[in-house]
Scaffold this active site. Sequence first.
Site, PDB file in Angstrom:
ATOM      1  N   LYS A  77      13.554  -8.454  -2.910  1.00 50.75           N
ATOM      2  CA  LYS A  77      12.336  -9.342  -2.045  1.00 50.75           C
ATOM      3  C   LYS A  77      12.613 -10.748  -1.755  1.00 50.75           C
ATOM      4  CE  LYS A  77       7.588  -8.407  -1.228  1.00 50.75           C
ATOM      5  NZ  LYS A  77       6.324  -7.624  -1.629  1.00 50.75           N
ATOM      6  N   SER A 127     -31.344   6.507  -7.341  1.00 50.72           N
ATOM      7  CA  SER A 127     -32.845   6.038  -7.202  1.00 50.72           C
ATOM      8  C   SER A 127     -33.789   6.479  -5.847  1.00 50.72           C
ATOM      9  CB  SER A 127     -32.859   4.429  -6.951  1.00 50.72           C
ATOM     10  OG  SER A 127     -32.068   4.219  -5.929  1.00 50.72           O
ATOM     11  N   CYS A 167       7.480  -4.638   1.971  1.00 54.37           N
ATOM     12  CA  CYS A 167       6.249  -5.061   2.237  1.00 54.37           C
ATOM     13  C   CYS A 167       5.735  -6.155   2.908  1.00 54.37           C
ATOM     14  CB  CYS A 167       5.380  -4.854   0.741  1.00 54.37           C
ATOM     15  SG  CYS A 167       3.685  -4.587   0.650  1.00 54.37           S
ATOM     16  N   GLU A 191       7.327   0.847  -2.701  1.00 50.03           N
ATOM     17  CA  GLU A 191       7.620  -0.234  -3.690  1.00 50.03           C
ATOM     18  C   GLU A 191       7.463   0.098  -5.158  1.00 50.03           C
ATOM     19  OE1 GLU A 191       6.645  -5.098  -3.037  1.00 50.03           O
ATOM     20  OE2 GLU A 191       5.268  -3.790  -2.327  1.00 50.03           O
TER      21      GLU A 191
END
Length: 681
Positions: A97, A339, A158, A45
């Site tokens: 789209k 840590s 999509c 896309e």
Amino acid sequence: MGRKVTLATCSLNQWALDFDGNLATILKSIEVAKSRGAKYRLGPELEICFQVLRKLLESPITQDIICDVGMPIMHRNVRYNCRVLFLNRKILLIRPKMQMANDGNYRELRWFSPWNKLRQVEEYSLPRMLQEVTGQDTVPFGDCVLATKDTCIGSEICAELWSPRSPHIDMSLDGVEIITNSSASHHELRKAHYRVNLIKAATGKCGGIYLYANQKGCDGDRLYYDGCAMLAINGDVVARGAQFSLEDVEVVTATFDLEDVRSYRGESCHPHLDWNYTPCHRVKVDFSLSGDDDVYLPTHQPITWQFHTPEEEISLGPACWLWDYLRRSGQAGFLLPLSGGVDSSSTACIVYSMCVLICQAVRDGNDQVLEDVRRVVGDESYLPQEPRELCGRVFTTCYMDSDNSSEDTHHRAKELAAQIGSTHMNVNIELAVKGILGIFSMVTGKLPLFRANGGSARENLALQNIQARVRMVLAYLFAQLSLWAQGRPGGLLVLGSANVDESLTGYFTKYDCSSADINPIGGVSKTDLTSFLHYCAEHFQLHSLTGILAAPPTAELEPLTDGQVSQTDEADMGMTYAELSVMGRLRKISKCGPYSMFCKLIHTWKETLSPVQVAATVKRFFWRYSVNRHKMTTITPSYHAESYSPDDNRFDLRPFLYNTRWGLQFRCIDDQVSKMEEGED
């Protein structure tokens, strides 16, 4: 006329607005597709702009193959997200789209409008730069499909695949045999099967061929697009690409027999049932996808999709994301305050996994990765041999100890750094902390004390925060200048290591060492990170992780007791990480308020907690959540691993200032607890 077609789809590592780089990857994908005999190439896309489209039309590489590219187009002063199909310097059609992605990470309606004219096609006037190349003044624009001499191709874009009213249904009923989906779909833990099952179901119930193309890599954002390009027919996937890969261009091809689609639909599609669909507008092109003599051309057969475990996904997805971020940032590596706890160790293991992937890519002959890693380390002759050696080049870890740090955490951090090969430093922050307290004492005449030494809660918290913030300042100082001190060029990106559970409740100091450039674990829960470290201990043979996993999580910001840690995270929070993860998901994903969460948990936790205890835990969670919500506005950009993400500016759009008393909600909980207690009496 033949009946077999070879089609190509791809996963491309595109970068927003890098049009030169994107053009190069598109051309390479088309070249690979043609070399494998494909007559149609599908891309992801939103790949290009008009200037790039002109270069594609002019390129000899794009001749004699239908190319399908994505780009934004303004039609009648409205901006659309479109597919552009072209062949031999002619634009065949533009398909906008129709259904937008406008939830979660996506705000597509901010940029684009949906094409809501079902089955309508208009004429689009091409800009002059394209007219000069194509000789066309206008081209079809709208909800249409492409009819070749031998088959018919329709597009989904999509989110349309995920919609309950997906276009592929009506297209299939109208005889469209090849359906494509160009996507920019991001990775989330435990979600790969969902995408695959949607595509298998689409072709299983409707029949037909389905091509799926996707972005891959980090597009300069929190998301990692995870490829998985695939081709399917009649409910079966027959070819697929990788989910996590350092390849910038991955082309997947397959050969299909169109008669397999027609036979399948002859049994499953029944027009006499009156489906009440509107026929598609067909744009005809004098071109065939099949050859004249393809009887000996073998077709692809179904494959079994092997999904990664969540631990593998954590190892691979954030590692690929970190590599893209590093190579595109112009920096020379990463710096991590290590840590010796689960969170920072998880970040360290992800960087090590990145080094493993890079070394493997170089061994596999990936010249782009080799070029990038040489640029990162500043050595044009460098050849990475093994992950530990590369880790020493690009990864610096530092243990920042104070008077409140234990020898156990110091040892665990040093041992892990040695095993992964990072350049490790020990930095004592006590002098800086005392200097800051001296300034405060000089101005106010007072010196705050820890609670263990008789100080108040306010003093105790302030003294913890000073240590945390000093660590952030020193992390950035060493990130900027540690390579300079060694006579090496460049700077380092500071990595964060706050997990999603702690971020959701704000269990960290604002602008402390959780503040960093990027955070690969900010979207991952403590529970998943623990499982991930177990995986790393076995998969990477990092045996130092055993001691890290066995130790109770602690911030080590309060005085030690007889040399041992007296402060633990779970005691500070007033809840376990397991409880926090459950409540966090109910709040973040299920959108629960205090009362609805309580109503769920009195059943979920009935074997271990009484209603009174559940009520107290829920209230404590919501108080912590709301009083610390402001910290979400400054949280380090994190890898988006799942919808359990507290990132307010991109994903979680809820307020960051709440009434922390939750008056009505807490009263409802108290009333319900009273009724339950009365019922027991």
